[in-house]
Design a protein around this motif. Structure first.
Motif, PDB file in Angstrom:
ATOM      1  N   ARG A  10     -27.660  24.398  61.056  1.00 61.18           N
ATOM      2  CA  ARG A  10     -26.282  24.862  61.007  1.00 61.18           C
ATOM      3  C   ARG A  10     -25.381  23.895  60.239  1.00 61.18           C
ATOM      4  NH1 ARG A  10     -25.874  25.747  66.352  1.00 61.18           N
ATOM      5  NH2 ARG A  10     -24.425  24.061  66.781  1.00 61.18           N
ATOM      6  N   GLU A  11     -25.572  22.581  60.459  1.00 68.67           N
ATOM      7  CA  GLU A  11     -24.593  21.608  59.947  1.00 68.67           C
ATOM      8  C   GLU A  11     -25.149  20.623  58.927  1.00 68.67           C
ATOM      9  OE1 GLU A  11     -22.333  19.584  62.984  1.00 68.67           O
ATOM     10  OE2 GLU A  11     -22.460  21.336  64.308  1.00 68.67           O
ATOM     11  N   GLY A  12     -26.469  20.454  58.891  1.00 71.51           N
ATOM     12  CA  GLY A  12     -27.042  19.468  57.976  1.00 71.51           C
ATOM     13  C   GLY A  12     -26.882  19.897  56.530  1.00 71.51           C
ATOM     14  N   LYS A  13     -26.653  18.908  55.674  1.00 75.39           N
ATOM     15  CA  LYS A  13     -26.552  19.195  54.239  1.00 75.39           C
ATOM     16  C   LYS A  13     -27.607  18.378  53.512  1.00 75.39           C
ATOM     17  CE  LYS A  13     -21.604  19.997  54.448  1.00 75.39           C
ATOM     18  NZ  LYS A  13     -20.643  19.044  55.033  1.00 75.39           N
ATOM     19  N   VAL A  14     -28.412  19.070  52.698  1.00 80.44           N
ATOM     20  CA  VAL A  14     -29.404  18.371  51.895  1.00 80.44           C
ATOM     21  C   VAL A  14     -28.742  17.969  50.585  1.00 80.44           C
ATOM     22  CG1 VAL A  14     -31.663  18.497  50.806  1.00 80.44           C
ATOM     23  CG2 VAL A  14     -31.252  19.738  52.951  1.00 80.44           C
ATOM     24  N   LEU A  15     -28.696  16.645  50.330  1.00 84.01           N
ATOM     25  CA  LEU A  15     -28.036  16.120  49.138  1.00 84.01           C
ATOM     26  C   LEU A  15     -29.074  15.536  48.184  1.00 84.01           C
ATOM     27  CD1 LEU A  15     -25.026  14.221  50.779  1.00 84.01           C
ATOM     28  CD2 LEU A  15     -25.135  16.589  49.987  1.00 84.01           C
ATOM     29  N   PRO A  16     -28.713  15.400  46.900  1.00 84.16           N
ATOM     30  CA  PRO A  16     -29.636  14.781  45.936  1.00 84.16           C
ATOM     31  C   PRO A  16     -30.077  13.405  46.421  1.00 84.16           C
ATOM     32  CG  PRO A  16     -27.691  15.675  44.817  1.00 84.16           C
ATOM     33  CD  PRO A  16     -27.428  15.794  46.290  1.00 84.16           C
ATOM     34  N   GLY A  17     -31.319  13.039  46.110  1.00 87.04           N
ATOM     35  CA  GLY A  17     -31.845  11.745  46.542  1.00 87.04           C
ATOM     36  C   GLY A  17     -32.517  11.853  47.897  1.00 87.04           C
ATOM     37  N   ASP A  18     -32.914  13.071  48.258  1.00 83.28           N
ATOM     38  CA  ASP A  18     -33.658  13.284  49.506  1.00 83.28           C
ATOM     39  C   ASP A  18     -32.848  12.874  50.731  1.00 83.28           C
ATOM     40  OD1 ASP A  18     -36.046  14.104  50.852  1.00 83.28           O
ATOM     41  OD2 ASP A  18     -36.459  11.999  51.251  1.00 83.28           O
ATOM     42  N   ILE A  19     -31.533  13.097  50.664  1.00 77.61           N
ATOM     43  CA  ILE A  19     -30.669  12.727  51.789  1.00 77.61           C
ATOM     44  C   ILE A  19     -30.356  13.962  52.628  1.00 77.61           C
ATOM     45  CG2 ILE A  19     -28.326  11.962  52.389  1.00 77.61           C
ATOM     46  CD1 ILE A  19     -28.537  10.115  49.873  1.00 77.61           C
ATOM     47  N   TYR A 100     -34.102   2.256  51.841  1.00 78.29           N
ATOM     48  CA  TYR A 100     -34.030   3.125  50.660  1.00 78.29           C
ATOM     49  C   TYR A 100     -32.644   3.739  50.521  1.00 78.29           C
ATOM     50  CZ  TYR A 100     -38.989   2.581  49.912  1.00 78.29           C
ATOM     51  OH  TYR A 100     -40.224   2.045  49.638  1.00 78.29           O
ATOM     52  N   THR A 101     -31.980   4.005  51.669  1.00 78.80           N
ATOM     53  CA  THR A 101     -30.633   4.582  51.622  1.00 78.80           C
ATOM     54  C   THR A 101     -29.676   3.653  50.880  1.00 78.80           C
ATOM     55  OG1 THR A 101     -31.103   5.446  53.827  1.00 78.80           O
ATOM     56  CG2 THR A 101     -28.849   5.698  53.033  1.00 78.80           C
ATOM     57  N   PHE A 127     -33.161   7.974  62.384  1.00 76.68           N
ATOM     58  CA  PHE A 127     -34.013   8.565  61.355  1.00 76.68           C
ATOM     59  C   PHE A 127     -35.334   7.813  61.226  1.00 76.68           C
ATOM     60  CE2 PHE A 127     -30.349  10.888  59.752  1.00 76.68           C
ATOM     61  CZ  PHE A 127     -30.943  12.013  59.206  1.00 76.68           C
ATOM     62  N   LEU A 128     -36.370   8.542  60.865  1.00 71.46           N
ATOM     63  CA  LEU A 128     -37.651   7.930  60.503  1.00 71.46           C
ATOM     64  C   LEU A 128     -38.117   8.596  59.214  1.00 71.46           C
ATOM     65  CD1 LEU A 128     -40.391   6.474  60.781  1.00 71.46           C
ATOM     66  CD2 LEU A 128     -41.032   8.134  62.541  1.00 71.46           C
ATOM     67  N   ALA A 129     -38.319   7.787  58.172  1.00 68.73           N
ATOM     68  CA  ALA A 129     -38.812   8.332  56.897  1.00 68.73           C
ATOM     69  C   ALA A 129     -40.125   7.622  56.570  1.00 68.73           C
ATOM     70  CB  ALA A 129     -37.768   8.149  55.804  1.00 68.73           C
ATOM     71  N   VAL A 130     -40.080   6.554  55.761  1.00 73.19           N
ATOM     72  CA  VAL A 130     -41.319   5.810  55.496  1.00 73.19           C
ATOM     73  C   VAL A 130     -41.644   4.842  56.633  1.00 73.19           C
ATOM     74  CG1 VAL A 130     -41.184   6.053  53.000  1.00 73.19           C
ATOM     75  CG2 VAL A 130     -40.110   4.079  54.090  1.00 73.19           C
ATOM     76  N   GLY A 131     -40.671   4.578  57.485  1.00 72.73           N
ATOM     77  CA  GLY A 131     -40.966   3.784  58.680  1.00 72.73           C
ATOM     78  C   GLY A 131     -40.638   2.305  58.562  1.00 72.73           C
ATOM     79  N   ASN A 132     -39.873   1.917  57.543  1.00 73.65           N
ATOM     80  CA  ASN A 132     -39.581   0.485  57.356  1.00 73.65           C
ATOM     81  C   ASN A 132     -38.833  -0.131  58.529  1.00 73.65           C
ATOM     82  OD1 ASN A 132     -40.861   0.208  54.940  1.00 73.65           O
ATOM     83  ND2 ASN A 132     -39.052   0.690  53.712  1.00 73.65           N
ATOM     84  N   ALA A 133     -37.829   0.583  59.029  1.00 72.88           N
ATOM     85  CA  ALA A 133     -37.050   0.026  60.150  1.00 72.88           C
ATOM     86  C   ALA A 133     -37.946  -0.133  61.376  1.00 72.88           C
ATOM     87  CB  ALA A 133     -35.857   0.932  60.459  1.00 72.88           C
ATOM     88  N   LEU A 134     -38.786   0.871  61.649  1.00 71.58           N
ATOM     89  CA  LEU A 134     -39.701   0.772  62.799  1.00 71.58           C
ATOM     90  C   LEU A 134     -40.682  -0.384  62.635  1.00 71.58           C
ATOM     91  CD1 LEU A 134     -40.739   4.353  64.000  1.00 71.58           C
ATOM     92  CD2 LEU A 134     -39.270   2.679  65.132  1.00 71.58           C
ATOM     93  N   HIS A 135     -41.212  -0.547  61.416  1.00 71.14           N
ATOM     94  CA  HIS A 135     -42.132  -1.665  61.199  1.00 71.14           C
ATOM     95  C   HIS A 135     -41.438  -2.999  61.454  1.00 71.14           C
ATOM     96  CE1 HIS A 135     -45.898   0.135  59.887  1.00 71.14           C
ATOM     97  NE2 HIS A 135     -45.183   1.076  59.283  1.00 71.14           N
ATOM     98  N   GLY A 136     -40.186  -3.111  61.042  1.00 66.16           N
ATOM     99  CA  GLY A 136     -39.418  -4.331  61.303  1.00 66.16           C
ATOM    100  C   GLY A 136     -39.263  -4.570  62.795  1.00 66.16           C
ATOM    101  N   GLY A 185     -33.357  22.388  49.126  1.00 70.20           N
ATOM    102  CA  GLY A 185     -32.346  22.455  50.179  1.00 70.20           C
ATOM    103  C   GLY A 185     -32.744  23.308  51.366  1.00 70.20           C
ATOM    104  N   HIS A 186     -33.996  23.777  51.370  1.00 69.47           N
ATOM    105  CA  HIS A 186     -34.482  24.632  52.457  1.00 69.47           C
ATOM    106  C   HIS A 186     -35.264  23.765  53.451  1.00 69.47           C
ATOM    107  CE1 HIS A 186     -35.870  28.225  54.457  1.00 69.47           C
ATOM    108  NE2 HIS A 186     -37.128  27.843  54.298  1.00 69.47           N
ATOM    109  N   ILE A 187     -34.762  23.691  54.675  1.00 68.84           N
ATOM    110  CA  ILE A 187     -35.355  22.803  55.684  1.00 68.84           C
ATOM    111  C   ILE A 187     -36.429  23.536  56.484  1.00 68.84           C
ATOM    112  CG2 ILE A 187     -34.885  21.468  57.778  1.00 68.84           C
ATOM    113  CD1 ILE A 187     -32.016  21.043  56.639  1.00 68.84           C
ATOM    114  N   VAL A 188     -37.646  22.961  56.480  1.00 68.06           N
ATOM    115  CA  VAL A 188     -38.760  23.532  57.248  1.00 68.06           C
ATOM    116  C   VAL A 188     -39.185  22.514  58.304  1.00 68.06           C
ATOM    117  CG1 VAL A 188     -41.125  24.435  57.158  1.00 68.06           C
ATOM    118  CG2 VAL A 188     -39.541  24.835  55.235  1.00 68.06           C
TER     119      VAL A 188
END
Lengths: 191, 191
Positions: A10-19, A100-101, A127-136, A185-188
Motif C-alpha cells: 500500500r505505502e512502499g515506493k520502489v525507487l531507483p537504486g534498488d531502494i 550500500y545505502t 532491513f536485511l539485504a546482503v547482511g552486512n549489518a548483521l555480520h557486524g 517496481g512490482h513487489i513479490v
C-alpha cells in the motif's frame, strides 16, 4: 506477517537504486502502534529461545528493537556508528560495516559493559539485504563470547541472499516480510 | 518521576566535562520495561493536550519517543542528523544544531511528507541542557506551520537553563528528572 506485506504494498515506493522506501511507517515516520504489533510477533517467534538481550544498530533499528523488547521484557543494546566522546577505545567491541545505502564503511561499536559471555542475544534490524549489518553485529557478539539466538528483521530483500546465506550458516533468521523481487517496481513476496 | 531519580542516583556516573553517563539504561543499553514506564508517565502528563504526533532526533531520542508514542497512540517522526541518499533537499525542513557532547554542528532534517500545519507536536528527547536540540526541533515545527504542544524530556540539566528559558518563552517543558547541581559528582534534583 500479512499486515506488514499489505502495508508495504500500500505505502512502499520502489525507487531507483534498488531502494524500497517505507519511511512513512518504518524509517523516518514510525507507526508505533504497528511497530508494537511487529514487536509482539517477534516475541512470539522467539518465545522460549532464551533471549536475554537484544542487539541492534542505530538509528533505524532502535524502534523495532524497543518494540520487540517491550514484549520480550529484555534490555536493548544499540551499537553506535561512531565513537563518541563518552566511550574510549579499549572498552569497546567493534566491527567494520559497509553500507550500500550510504555508500561508505563505518565502525559499529558496543561498550564491553553491556555484552557478556552468558548473554543470549537476538539481533534486530529494520532491513536485511546482503547482511552486512548483521555480520557486524554477529562479530561483536562473538567478540563478547556471547551466543546469537537468531535475528529478527522487518523487511528482508530475499533476492540479495544475505538472509539465506546466514540461514545456510546455521543462524536462525526470521523476517516479517521477505521480498523475492522488486523488478519494474512490482513487489513479490516469498511464500 | 521518583523512580528515574533513584535510578540516576544508583547508576548514573558524573564524568569530567559535565557529562552524566546513564548509558546503562537510557543511552547505549536501554532498559525497555523502564522506558515504557517513562513513556506512560509522559502520556499521563500530556493526556488531553491534543498531541497527534511526536518529533524527536535520532538516535538516542528514538527509544523514549517510541515508549511515549506507544501510550499516546500517535506516530513518531525522527529528525535525521544527515541528509541520506533517500532524501532530496527541496523536500525537507531543516535546522542547524550545535552539539556540545560531540563538539560540532549538524543539520537536522525532516521530510515535508511527515509534518503538516494541522499537526500538534510533542517534542521528545532523552536530555535537555542548553536546549539546542529542542530549538532545532521547534524551528522545524515552525517551518511546517504546525503547533508545538510541549516537550517531554527524560533528564534535564536544570543548571544549564535551557528548559527554564523555553518555559519563560511560554513553551511547556516536562522533564521526568531535573538536576539542579552535579558539583563534585553529587547529584541534586530540583524539588
Amino acid at each position: 506477517m500479512k499486515a506488514l506485506e499489505e502495508r508495504i504494498l500500500r505505502e512502499g515506493k520502489v525507487l531507483p537504486g534498488d531502494i524500497l522506501k517505507v519511511s512513512g511507517f518504518l524509517n523516518h515516520q514510525l507507526d508505533v502502534d504497528f511497530l508494537m504489533q511487529m514487536g509482539e510477533e517477534i516475541a512470539r517467534l522467539y518465545a522460549g529461545a532464551g533471549v536475554n538481550k537484544i542487539l541492534t544498530i542505530e538509528a533505524s533499528g532502535i524502534a523495532l528493537a524497543v518494540a520487540a523488547a517491550a514484549h520480550l521484557h529484555v534490555p536493548v543494546v544499540f551499537a553506535k556508528k561512531n565513537a563518541t566522546t563518552n566511550l574510549s577505545d579499549d572498552t569497546l567491541y567493534s566491527a567494520r560495516v559497509h553500507s550500500y545505502t550510504h555508500e561508505k564503511d563505518y565502525n559499529v561499536i558496543v561498550s564491553k559493559e553491556f555484552l557478556y559471555p552468558e548473554d543470549r542475544v537476538l539481533l534486530v534490524d529494520d532491513f536485511l539485504a546482503v547482511g552486512n549489518a548483521l555480520h557486524g553485529m554477529i562479530e561483536i557478539v562473538n567478540q563478547a563470547g556471547a551466543e546469537v539466538c537468531g535475528a529478527a528483521i522487518a523487511i528482508e530483500k530475499g533476492y540479495q541472499h544475505g538472509g539465506d546465506d546466514l540461514r545456510a550458516a546455521g543462524i536462525r533468521v526470521e523476517s516479517l516480510a521477505v521480498i523475492d523481487s522488486m523488478e519494474n517496481g512490482h513487489i513479490v513476496f516469498r511464500r
